[in-house]
Design a protein around this motif. Structure first.
Motif, mmCIF file in Angstrom:
data_model
loop_
_atom_site.group_PDB
_atom_site.id
_atom_site.type_symbol
_atom_site.label_atom_id
_atom_site.label_comp_id
_atom_site.label_asym_id
_atom_site.label_seq_id
_atom_site.Cartn_x
_atom_site.Cartn_y
_atom_site.Cartn_z
ATOM 1 N N SER A 1 -48.190 25.680 34.874
ATOM 2 C CA SER A 1 -48.114 26.727 33.849
ATOM 3 C C SER A 1 -47.580 26.199 32.539
ATOM 4 C CB SER A 1 -47.195 27.869 34.294
ATOM 5 O OG SER A 1 -47.263 28.054 35.659
ATOM 6 N N MET A 2 -47.067 24.982 32.522
ATOM 7 C CA MET A 2 -46.397 24.459 31.333
ATOM 8 C C MET A 2 -47.222 23.413 30.618
ATOM 9 S SD MET A 2 -42.451 23.947 31.946
ATOM 10 C CE MET A 2 -42.511 22.826 33.313
ATOM 11 N N PRO A 3 -47.067 23.348 29.285
ATOM 12 C CA PRO A 3 -47.749 22.261 28.567
ATOM 13 C C PRO A 3 -47.089 20.927 28.894
ATOM 14 C CG PRO A 3 -46.857 23.923 27.045
ATOM 15 C CD PRO A 3 -46.322 24.228 28.378
ATOM 16 N N LEU A 4 -47.869 19.888 28.895
ATOM 17 C CA LEU A 4 -47.354 18.553 29.217
ATOM 18 C C LEU A 4 -46.300 18.123 28.196
ATOM 19 C CD1 LEU A 4 -47.305 15.968 30.803
ATOM 20 C CD2 LEU A 4 -49.468 15.313 29.782
ATOM 21 N N ILE A 5 -46.493 18.521 26.944
ATOM 22 C CA ILE A 5 -45.515 18.135 25.916
ATOM 23 C C ILE A 5 -44.133 18.660 26.270
ATOM 24 C CG2 ILE A 5 -44.815 18.459 23.517
ATOM 25 C CD1 ILE A 5 -47.580 18.298 22.630
ATOM 26 N N LEU A 6 -44.092 19.896 26.756
ATOM 27 C CA LEU A 6 -42.799 20.485 27.111
ATOM 28 C C LEU A 6 -42.170 19.717 28.271
ATOM 29 C CD1 LEU A 6 -40.801 22.694 26.460
ATOM 30 C CD2 LEU A 6 -42.048 24.225 27.988
ATOM 31 N N VAL A 7 -43.017 19.360 29.255
ATOM 32 C CA VAL A 7 -42.515 18.600 30.398
ATOM 33 C C VAL A 7 -41.950 17.259 29.923
ATOM 34 C CG1 VAL A 7 -43.157 17.490 32.569
ATOM 35 C CG2 VAL A 7 -44.126 19.695 31.983
ATOM 36 N N ILE A 8 -42.650 16.625 28.975
ATOM 37 C CA ILE A 8 -42.157 15.356 28.431
ATOM 38 C C ILE A 8 -40.809 15.559 27.767
ATOM 39 C CG2 ILE A 8 -42.562 13.569 26.695
ATOM 40 C CD1 ILE A 8 -45.522 13.842 27.199
ATOM 41 N N PHE A 9 -40.660 16.611 26.979
ATOM 42 C CA PHE A 9 -39.378 16.883 26.326
ATOM 43 C C PHE A 9 -38.278 17.113 27.355
ATOM 44 C CE2 PHE A 9 -40.735 16.379 22.292
ATOM 45 C CZ PHE A 9 -41.408 17.406 21.655
ATOM 46 N N TRP A 10 -38.603 17.884 28.382
ATOM 47 C CA TRP A 10 -37.639 18.154 29.447
ATOM 48 C C TRP A 10 -37.073 16.855 30.011
ATOM 49 C CZ3 TRP A 10 -34.678 21.801 31.227
ATOM 50 C CH2 TRP A 10 -35.040 23.152 31.169
ATOM 51 N N PHE A 11 -37.968 15.997 30.493
ATOM 52 C CA PHE A 11 -37.506 14.788 31.150
ATOM 53 C C PHE A 11 -36.891 13.804 30.169
ATOM 54 C CE2 PHE A 11 -38.401 15.132 35.556
ATOM 55 C CZ PHE A 11 -39.367 16.114 35.642
ATOM 56 N N TYR A 12 -37.396 13.813 28.940
ATOM 57 C CA TYR A 12 -36.857 12.888 27.943
ATOM 58 C C TYR A 12 -35.389 13.188 27.660
ATOM 59 C CZ TYR A 12 -36.948 9.901 23.791
ATOM 60 O OH TYR A 12 -36.729 8.915 22.865
ATOM 61 N N THR A 13 -35.060 14.505 27.620
ATOM 62 C CA THR A 13 -33.661 14.866 27.353
ATOM 63 C C THR A 13 -32.837 14.923 28.637
ATOM 64 O OG1 THR A 13 -34.395 17.164 27.372
ATOM 65 C CG2 THR A 13 -34.007 16.175 25.228
ATOM 66 N N LEU A 14 -33.499 15.227 29.744
ATOM 67 C CA LEU A 14 -32.758 15.476 30.982
ATOM 68 C C LEU A 14 -32.411 14.212 31.754
ATOM 69 C CD1 LEU A 14 -32.414 18.491 31.421
ATOM 70 C CD2 LEU A 14 -33.672 18.247 33.536
ATOM 71 N N VAL A 15 -33.358 13.273 31.829
ATOM 72 C CA VAL A 15 -33.145 12.100 32.687
ATOM 73 C C VAL A 15 -31.883 11.322 32.303
ATOM 74 C CG1 VAL A 15 -34.081 9.861 33.355
ATOM 75 C CG2 VAL A 15 -35.533 11.870 33.394
ATOM 76 N N PRO A 16 -31.662 11.015 30.999
ATOM 77 C CA PRO A 16 -30.420 10.299 30.670
ATOM 78 C C PRO A 16 -29.194 11.121 31.065
ATOM 79 C CG PRO A 16 -31.917 10.329 28.806
ATOM 80 C CD PRO A 16 -32.493 11.244 29.820
ATOM 81 N N LYS A 17 -29.248 12.441 30.890
ATOM 82 C CA LYS A 17 -28.101 13.276 31.233
ATOM 83 C C LYS A 17 -27.827 13.233 32.728
ATOM 84 C CE LYS A 17 -27.433 16.593 27.556
ATOM 85 N NZ LYS A 17 -28.527 16.529 26.576
ATOM 86 N N LEU A 18 -28.914 13.270 33.528
ATOM 87 C CA LEU A 18 -28.729 13.273 34.979
ATOM 88 C C LEU A 18 -28.189 11.948 35.468
ATOM 89 C CD1 LEU A 18 -31.892 15.158 36.303
ATOM 90 C CD2 LEU A 18 -29.510 15.879 36.456
ATOM 91 N N ILE A 19 -28.715 10.863 34.886
ATOM 92 C CA ILE A 19 -28.280 9.553 35.358
ATOM 93 C C ILE A 19 -26.902 9.205 34.799
ATOM 94 C CG2 ILE A 19 -28.862 7.102 35.349
ATOM 95 C CD1 ILE A 19 -31.589 7.678 35.778
ATOM 96 N N GLY A 20 -26.573 9.803 33.672
ATOM 97 C CA GLY A 20 -25.237 9.577 33.137
ATOM 98 C C GLY A 20 -25.186 8.548 32.031
ATOM 99 N N ARG A 21 -26.290 7.816 31.857
ATOM 100 C CA ARG A 21 -26.275 6.861 30.749
ATOM 101 C C ARG A 21 -27.663 6.817 30.096
ATOM 102 N NH1 ARG A 21 -28.740 2.372 32.922
ATOM 103 N NH2 ARG A 21 -28.708 2.254 35.193
#
Lengths: 242, 241, 219
Positions: free
Chosen positions: C66-86
């Motif tokens: 249901s989501m545009p790929l661009i939004l998914v890219i933004f999600w992971f781009y901002t989220l992955v560093p936060k989840l991993i911690g660095r």
């Protein structure tokens, strides 16, 4: 050999089979006929456990089909089945179709399985088609390969579910001839079909079903001579006109 | 995520709330306008590919092959940066200087023409799924080719392609997000903007996600109703991709 | 019209553009592999008898679609560093985004492929005495795979085009590299037309190949 007692089946609210009882002795050929939707296909699929049933018992050579402890694949390997739409495996050649179950289910050596396959195909007159794919064969040829595939397992009984209904008229004979020969060789057979000529020729008994119940179960002469039920009479009169 | 400071209330404060609303509005507008172009154009091209006239078939195939094999983003850039250069002098000047809402219109045209190629493919497979005998029966009655399309083929074809068309319609909503690359402030770009101003990344993106899911859910619901209302008993179905 | 164009600029920036192309190909290859693996797992789970699991997977697939790929890219781009911690390189964040996104589409294709095998085939396999596992291995999967492969390949071609979206996070793929040159030297026409042409040729040839494959191995 095959015994059905009080078999009933429901799909939700709808009753598909109603208290069906019949037996098929060794070497007997029983033809099951009736109008569309009478449950005859379902009944025959219950015999080898392809369709589960709600009530009653079915035993094949002493083994109960409905028993949860029964090893169904093993039982099925001893009963041969031929389908209306042939159901040859399209990604395998005719020969490979016949070899597969021999190898994987009966554990035969590949060479022995191939010999047997070739032998059966020759009996059908299809030896030169062994390396062909189903798409390259006519309907009649495919069905005969399907019969060979079932025979390769050395079954104690053969079940036929409308084997000629999907065939063009000119190919029905070649398949029926194979079935007649099988019957004459003493194979125990249950055949769901509309082909009354076949029934007249080799059937020992004819069973007539309607709306899930067995209406009539008589030997050949009795059935074609004086059917006891009105429904069977009506059916026969319609079907024998062609 | 221990170091993250949650900040949901910021979403209802101005100007951020206004941004979300205007972004969402732009997304819907782009999608609807693009579909208004794509549906009729795509239908025409799809039908052209099923006619007996070779020229029409070739033209249709060419259109579809070009628009489907170039990434949508590249197409967006081509329309925005390249096409004005390639137009004859006065048109180019008008597009570059006097055309109102240049980014918005470019995005709509680009998306519309791209989606038309997808619609064309659905229409084509819908018509081709109808047995040839139907066309012959129509012609045998004395109907002209055009009448055969109008009374025999199209009513059946369009019913069977409702599921894949729905998928393409939703695609337009999702693809509207690409307009942000040429500066259109639709929903996704607004969410990103809020994130950049407030660092409330999770909250901002969640709002955008929820809104997209809402649109998707609504569209699917409406399409199911349309499908149920227009169903033909025993009809053929064409799969959607 | 052609007089004003300077195609030498392509030649001059060839190495830079080629690096961008390499990144595009790398990203596509990794995303296709990862997406396919994850997609197969999802499809198997979706077809399993464990209802909560199947339901969960269905929710995941529908959600991502249901989501545009661009939004998914933004999600992971901002989220992955936060989840991993660095801080994490953009490439990895984006790769994860692609894998998660495409897996949803691949899983639907796999599921449809398995469901497309005629029911009669299963009945015939069972009637011969094959166990469930044997029927899967010798009868159903060979046919399912043959049906799936063309569609999976087509989806991968779509994925190749989708990778161009890394532009929104500035990753230097083929398109972004071309864009950098175009802006720097103010020659958008030559660069973008070149990119379009390359994609056109590659994707068109690839889909022709897939069509040929489909015709040869169709069942």
């Amino acid at each position: 050999m095959i015994e059905l007692t009080g078999v009933s089946k429901w799909y939700g609210r709808f009753q598909v089979l109603a208290n069906c009882s019949m037996r098929i002795d060794k070497g007997e050929v029983v033809v099951i006929c009736g109008p569309s939707g009478s449950g005859k296909s379902t009944l025959i699929k219950c015999i080898n456990g392809l369709e589960p049933f709600s009530k009653g018992t079915i035993t094949v050579d002493g083994i109960s089909v409905g028993d949860p402890g029964t090893n169904l694949p093993k039982l099925r390997s001893r009963i041969g089945m031929v389908f209306q739409n042939f159901e040859l495996f399209p990604h395998m050649t005719a020969g490979e179709n016949i070899v597969l179950a021999q190898q994987k289910v009966l554990g035969r050596e590949r060479a022995a399985a191939k010999t047997k396959a070739f032998e059966l195909l020759t009996r059908m007159g299809l030896a030169e088609h062994a390396a062909k794919y189903p798409a390259q064969l006519s309907g009649g040829q495919q069905q005969r390969v399907a019969i060979a595939r079932a025979l390769a397992m050395d079954p104690i009984a053969m079940l036929f579910d409308e084997p000629t209904s999907a065939l063009d008229p000119e190919m029905i004979t070649e398949v029926l001839d194979v079935m007649v020969k099988l019957a004459e060789e003493g194979m125990t057979m249950a055949v769901v079909t509309h082909e009354m000529g076949f029934a007249r020729k080799v059937a020992d008994r004819v069973v007539f079903m309607d709306q899930g119940a067995i209406i009539e179960d008589a030997n050949k002469e009795a059935f074609f001579g004086t059917p006891r039920s009105e429904r069977a009479q009506l059916f026969l009169s319609k079907i024998l006109q062609h | 995520m221990g170091s993250y400071n949650w900040n949901w209330p910021i979403l209802v404060k101005e100007p951020y709330f206004g941004w979300i609303v205007s972004g969402f509005g732009k997304t819907i507008l782009i999608a609807v306008l693009a579909w208004a172009i794509a549906f009729p154009l795509g239908s025409a091209i799809g039908m052209a590919r099923t006619t007996e006239t070779r020229a029409l078939r070739v033209a249709g195939t060419l259109y579809v092959d070009v628009f489907r094999n170039i990434p949508l983003l590249v197409q967006m850039f081509l329309w925005y940066f390249v096409v004005p250069e390639l137009l004859p002098a006065e048109w180019g000047r008008w597009v570059k200087r006097d055309m109102p809402y240049p980014q918005f219109l470019t995005a709509v045209v680009c998306l519309g023409l791209y989606t038309a190629s997808r619609v064309a493919e659905q229409v084509r497979s819908g018509i081709e799924a109808i047995p040839r005998g139907q066309r012959y029966a129509g012609l045998a009655m004395g109907l002209t080719s055009l009448q055969v399309y109008r009374y025999v083929l199209i009513p059946v074809a369009y019913r069977t392609i409702i599921p894949p068309l729905t998928s393409d319609f939703l695609g337009v909503f999702k693809n509207s997000s690409l307009a942000l690359t040429i500066g259109v402030l639709e929903l996704t770009s607004q969410a990103r903007q809020i994130e950049e101003y407030t660092f409330a990344a999770f909250e901002a993106f969640t709002v955008a996600t929820v809104l997209y899911c809402l649109v998707t859910g609504l569209v699917i619901l409406i399409m199911r109703i349309i499908e149920a209302r227009t169903r033909i008993a025993g009809a053929i179905t064409v799969g959607g991709q | 019209m052609l007089g004003g164009f300077d195609f030498a600029i392509l030649w001059a920036n060839a190495p830079f553009l080629w690096n961008g192309m390499l990144l595009t190909m790398q990203l596509t290859a990794l995303a296709v592999t990862g997406g396919l693996l994850f997609g197969v797992i999802l499809a198997v789970l979706r077809l399993s008898r464990v209802h909560p699991l199947a339901w969960l997977v269905e929710g995941y697939v529908n959600f991502l679609r249901s989501m545009p790929l661009i939004l998914v890219i933004f999600w992971f781009y901002t989220l992955v560093p936060k989840l991993i911690g660095r801080p994490v390189s953009g490439f990895y964040s984006v790769l994860i985004a692609f894998v998660m996104f495409e897996a949803a589409y691949y899983s639907e294709i796999v599921r449809a492929g398995i469901s497309s095998v005629r029911r009669g085939q299963i009945a015939a396999a069972m009637a011969l005495g094959l166990t469930n596992l044997q029927a899967m291995r010798y009868v159903i999967l060979p046919q399912a795979v043959r049906n799936m492969v063309p569609v999976l390949l087509t989806q991968s071609i779509v994925m190749l085009q989708d990778t161009s979206l890394v532009y929104v996070v500035g990753l230097r793929d083929f398109l972004t590299s071309a864009d950098i040159v175009a802006s720097r030297d103010n020659r958008p026409t030559e660069l973008y037309m070149f990119v379009a042409l390359v994609f056109l040729v590659v994707c068109f040839s690839a889909s022709r190949l897939v069509n040929r494959l489909r015709r040869r191995y169709a069942l």
